[in-house]
Write an enzyme that holds these catalytic residues in place. Structure first.
Site, PDB file in Angstrom:
ATOM      1  N   SER A  15       0.808  -1.226   0.000  1.00 50.45           N
ATOM      2  CA  SER A  15       0.000   0.000   0.000  1.00 50.45           C
ATOM      3  C   SER A  15       0.841   1.275   0.000  1.00 50.45           C
ATOM      4  CB  SER A  15      -0.965   0.015   1.196  1.00 50.45           C
ATOM      5  OG  SER A  15      -1.827  -1.098   1.160  1.00 50.45           O
ATOM      6  N   GLY A  17       1.643   2.770  -2.831  1.00 54.54           N
ATOM      7  CA  GLY A  17       1.188   3.585  -3.952  1.00 54.54           C
ATOM      8  C   GLY A  17       1.835   3.246  -5.278  1.00 54.54           C
ATOM      9  N   TYR A  55     -13.117  -6.305   1.942  1.00 58.03           N
ATOM     10  CA  TYR A  55     -12.255  -5.948   3.070  1.00 58.03           C
ATOM     11  C   TYR A  55     -10.842  -6.499   2.887  1.00 58.03           C
ATOM     12  CZ  TYR A  55     -15.903  -3.903   5.983  1.00 58.03           C
ATOM     13  OH  TYR A  55     -16.876  -3.077   6.490  1.00 58.03           O
ATOM     14  N   ASP A  72      -6.379  -0.905  -9.103  1.00 60.61           N
ATOM     15  CA  ASP A  72      -5.355  -0.064  -9.733  1.00 60.61           C
ATOM     16  C   ASP A  72      -5.675   0.223 -11.197  1.00 60.61           C
ATOM     17  OD1 ASP A  72      -3.589   0.601  -7.680  1.00 60.61           O
ATOM     18  OD2 ASP A  72      -2.570  -1.327  -7.788  1.00 60.61           O
ATOM     19  N   PRO A 196      15.583   0.385   5.701  1.00 56.56           N
ATOM     20  CA  PRO A 196      14.574  -0.456   5.042  1.00 56.56           C
ATOM     21  C   PRO A 196      14.742  -0.490   3.527  1.00 56.56           C
ATOM     22  CG  PRO A 196      13.544   0.894   6.731  1.00 56.56           C
ATOM     23  CD  PRO A 196      14.950   1.395   6.581  1.00 56.56           C
ATOM     24  N   THR A 197      15.079   0.657   2.949  1.00 51.70           N
ATOM     25  CA  THR A 197      15.288   0.719   1.503  1.00 51.70           C
ATOM     26  C   THR A 197      16.513  -0.090   1.090  1.00 51.70           C
ATOM     27  OG1 THR A 197      14.223   2.865   1.261  1.00 51.70           O
ATOM     28  CG2 THR A 197      15.831   2.268  -0.417  1.00 51.70           C
ATOM     29  N   GLN A 198      17.580   0.018   1.851  1.00 58.21           N
ATOM     30  CA  GLN A 198      18.789  -0.745   1.539  1.00 58.21           C
ATOM     31  C   GLN A 198      18.504  -2.242   1.519  1.00 58.21           C
ATOM     32  OE1 GLN A 198      22.303   0.391   3.867  1.00 58.21           O
ATOM     33  NE2 GLN A 198      21.379   2.400   4.256  1.00 58.21           N
ATOM     34  N   LYS A 229      23.087   8.920   0.055  1.00 61.30           N
ATOM     35  CA  LYS A 229      23.305   7.695   0.826  1.00 61.30           C
ATOM     36  C   LYS A 229      22.614   6.506   0.167  1.00 61.30           C
ATOM     37  CE  LYS A 229      22.926   5.910   5.557  1.00 61.30           C
ATOM     38  NZ  LYS A 229      22.462   6.210   6.943  1.00 61.30           N
ATOM     39  N   CYS A 386     -26.458   0.137  -8.807  1.00 56.97           N
ATOM     40  CA  CYS A 386     -26.520  -1.331  -8.796  1.00 56.97           C
ATOM     41  C   CYS A 386     -27.441  -1.808  -7.669  1.00 56.97           C
ATOM     42  CB  CYS A 386     -25.110  -1.914  -8.683  1.00 56.97           C
ATOM     43  SG  CYS A 386     -25.014  -3.663  -9.131  1.00 56.97           S
ATOM     44  N   HIS A 523     -22.611   0.647 -13.281  1.00 54.21           N
ATOM     45  CA  HIS A 523     -21.648   1.321 -12.407  1.00 54.21           C
ATOM     46  C   HIS A 523     -21.021   2.504 -13.149  1.00 54.21           C
ATOM     47  CE1 HIS A 523     -21.370  -1.515  -8.964  1.00 54.21           C
ATOM     48  NE2 HIS A 523     -21.812  -2.381  -9.864  1.00 54.21           N
ATOM     49  N   GLU A 525     -19.409   4.929 -12.030  1.00 51.09           N
ATOM     50  CA  GLU A 525     -18.126   5.368 -11.462  1.00 51.09           C
ATOM     51  C   GLU A 525     -16.937   4.817 -12.228  1.00 51.09           C
ATOM     52  OE1 GLU A 525     -19.332   1.802  -8.747  1.00 51.09           O
ATOM     53  OE2 GLU A 525     -20.284   3.289 -10.054  1.00 51.09           O
TER      54      GLU A 525
END
Length: 550
Positions: A15, A17, A55, A72, A196-198, A229, A386, A523, A525
């Protein structure tokens, strides 16, 4: 131009993004005049998300051609301003199903079927099929591939191996790897933490993938020394480390990435044409959002309100309606299970519109029906989508048409008056065939799915909104209005303003003596875009504005 591929992976946690990042990159490249398509590959074993609990998964998005897809794809379509298809989403379940089907047919000529090469080859074939697809009669210049899940998840390994192999197959100049990762900011230490990225990049490199660009998800933009870095420890160029900081609204993201120079880095790496980006439409959009001329309050009455991702496209479409009217839409989510005749006045105090969205099952239905009664009697703009339309039909039957035991076959299969019933057959115009269903059919992939035509009656609110008598909208349902009640309802003031072209299926209802009361079986939307808000949402919010002024 030969299609070039951008692969987007995510690390540390889910999550972050990736979908919005992929969509924003697609929007930037589109603004440079390129033809872009995007694909989401989900590692779960389900064939598609159609039967998954909202959920757990969030919204199930529906494409024109009837694919039940990851939410997505909604971001992709809204940011690219184009329609996608079943080719733009696949899962481990779908991949394995294809491979096993081939094995049963004998396509592998007695070979031992394995993850490598058979599963990975099928994944590569799924990805490469995008390069053969047509977008407005053009082969895509860029195919962006988002790999779902997080680096380190065991189910994602075949997908990572497949995109690793594609760099060798296609050439390094035709493949770009972008890794989105978390760079947390610790207030007590007063600094961003890169560990964490490393570790995430280390995990990715152990699989054989060296990211070319790192997107750093963070609360606030990361300083240059932190970028340096990350560059050092992750073996990427310093100018290939970008901030993806928190923003006020998602439609600012393409502009933020442009300011950071992300699109320039991508075009340089892939040796793409360097046409100047035209971001004026995005700038105007963000300016409208940030400078509203008013505000309305809309209450969404649903059963999945604990996770607003379950209504993602709905949320965005209502915001688009606000953009079209140059106002802010304040959304309030209410669990339909708590609504009763005793508290309905308090719950809807001060609202300018009530919307009941789609859903399944009987839980919370009576609360939705009570909400609709309140909207009808108090002349509050109402929009039912709907299941929301079906609940409006039931409410009207019970409280206006005098059919006290009216219900849906979904909620009570032995109800005396099933004003909503299970569709047994319908015409599928895409395949020129009649579809047949019954209560014993499989659950997955058996609904009336995708885009279907609808004919509108002139001089109705629906016609006024669309300004045409012929539309196409996306559907996802297996229950429908029972036509034997049409005349009875019409006598009491219900208008069937939209139907299938053969007049056998009710698609839109509205009430004669109400400021704005519309229910639709489809729908809408799923066909609303920030640059082109859907007519019904635009008109609904306009009606809410009028109510707000009273």
């Amino acid at each position: 131009m030969k299609t070039k591929f951008i692969f987007i992976t995510g690390g540390v946690l889910s999550s972050l993004g990736k979908g919005l990042s992929a969509a924003s990159i697609g929007a930037l490249l589109t603004s440079r005049g390129m033809t872009v398509t995007i694909q989401k590959l989900d590692p779960y074993i389900n064939i598609d998300p159609g039967t998954m609990n909202p959920y757990q998964h969030g919204e199930v998005y529906v494409t024109d051609d009837g694919a039940e897809a990851d939410l997505d794809l909604g971001h992709y379509e809204r940011f690219l301003g184009t329609s996608l298809s079943q080719k733009n989403n696949s899962t481990s379940g779908a991949i394995y199903y294809k491979v096993i089907s081939k094995e049963r047919r004998g396509d592998y000529l007695g070979a031992t079927v394995q993850v490598i090469p058979h599963i990975t080859d099928e994944i590569k074939s799924t990805i490469l099929s995008l390069a053969k697809s047509s977008i407005d009669n053009n082969t895509p210049d860029i195919a962006i591939i988002e790999i779902g899940g997080t680096i380190g998840d065991i189910e994602g390994l075949p997908f990572l191996e497949a995109i690793r192999q594609l760099q060798t197959d296609l050439g390094r100049q035709n493949c770009l790897y972008i890794h989105l990762t978390l760079v947390p900011y610790l207030g007590t230490a007063g600094e961003h933490k890169t560990k964490p990225t490393q570790h995430s990049v280390k995990e990715l490199r152990s699989i054989g993938i060296q990211p070319n660009i790192i997107l750093c998800r963070c609360e606030k933009p990361i300083p240059d020394d932190i970028k340096a870095k990350i560059s050092l420890f992750c073996d990427v160029e310093k100018d290939a480390v970008f901030s993806a900081a928190d923003i006020n609204n998602i439609y600012e993201l393409p502009l933020k990435f442009y300011t950071e120079g992300l699109d320039q880095k991508i075009t340089s790496f892939l040796n793409l044409p360097t046409k100047q980006a035209n971001l004026k439409p995005w700038e105007q959009l963000v300016n409208t959002i940030n400078n509203p001329k008013g505000k309305v309050t809309i209450t969404i009455v649903g059963k999945y309100v604990g996770l607003t991702e379950a209504y993602k496209s709905l949320h965005e479409a209502l915001c688009h309606g606000g953009i079209a009217n140059e106002i802010t839409v304040d959304l309030q989510y209410v669990n339909s299970e708590i609504i009763t005749e005793d508290n309905v006045n308090e719950i809807f105090k001060g609202v300018d519109g009530i919307l009941v969205p789609g859903g399944f099952g009987s839980r919370g239905i009576e609360g939705k029906i009570e909400s609709i009664r309140y909207a009808r009697q108090k002349n509050i703009p109402f929009f039912g989508i709907c299941l929301g339309m079906q609940c409006a039909v039931i409410e009207f039957a019970r409280n206006v048409a005098g059919i006290e035991k009216a219900n849906s076959e979904e909620f009570n299969p032995v109800a005396a008056d099933k004003v909503i019933y299970l569709m047994k057959e319908w015409y599928d115009f895409r395949n020129n065939a009649i579809e047949y269903r019954d209560s014993l059919c499989d659950k997955g992939g058996t609904m009336r799915l995708g885009s279907y035509p609808c004919t509108l009656i002139k001089n109705t609110k629906a016609f006024k909104a669309y300004q045409t008598d012929s539309i196409e909208e996306r559907h996802r349902h297996r229950y429908e209005f029972n036509n034997i009640y049409r005349d009875q309802f019409a006598e009491k003031g219900m208008i069937f303003s939209g139907t299938s072209p053969d007049n056998t299926l009710v698609e839109i209802i509205e009430l004669l003596n109400h400021p704005w009361f519309i229910g639709c079986q489809f729908h809408p939307e799923f066909k609303s875009y920030p640059m082109k808000p859907h007519p019904l949402f635009k008109d609904f919010i306009h009606a809410a504005c009028n109510h707000n002024k009273q």
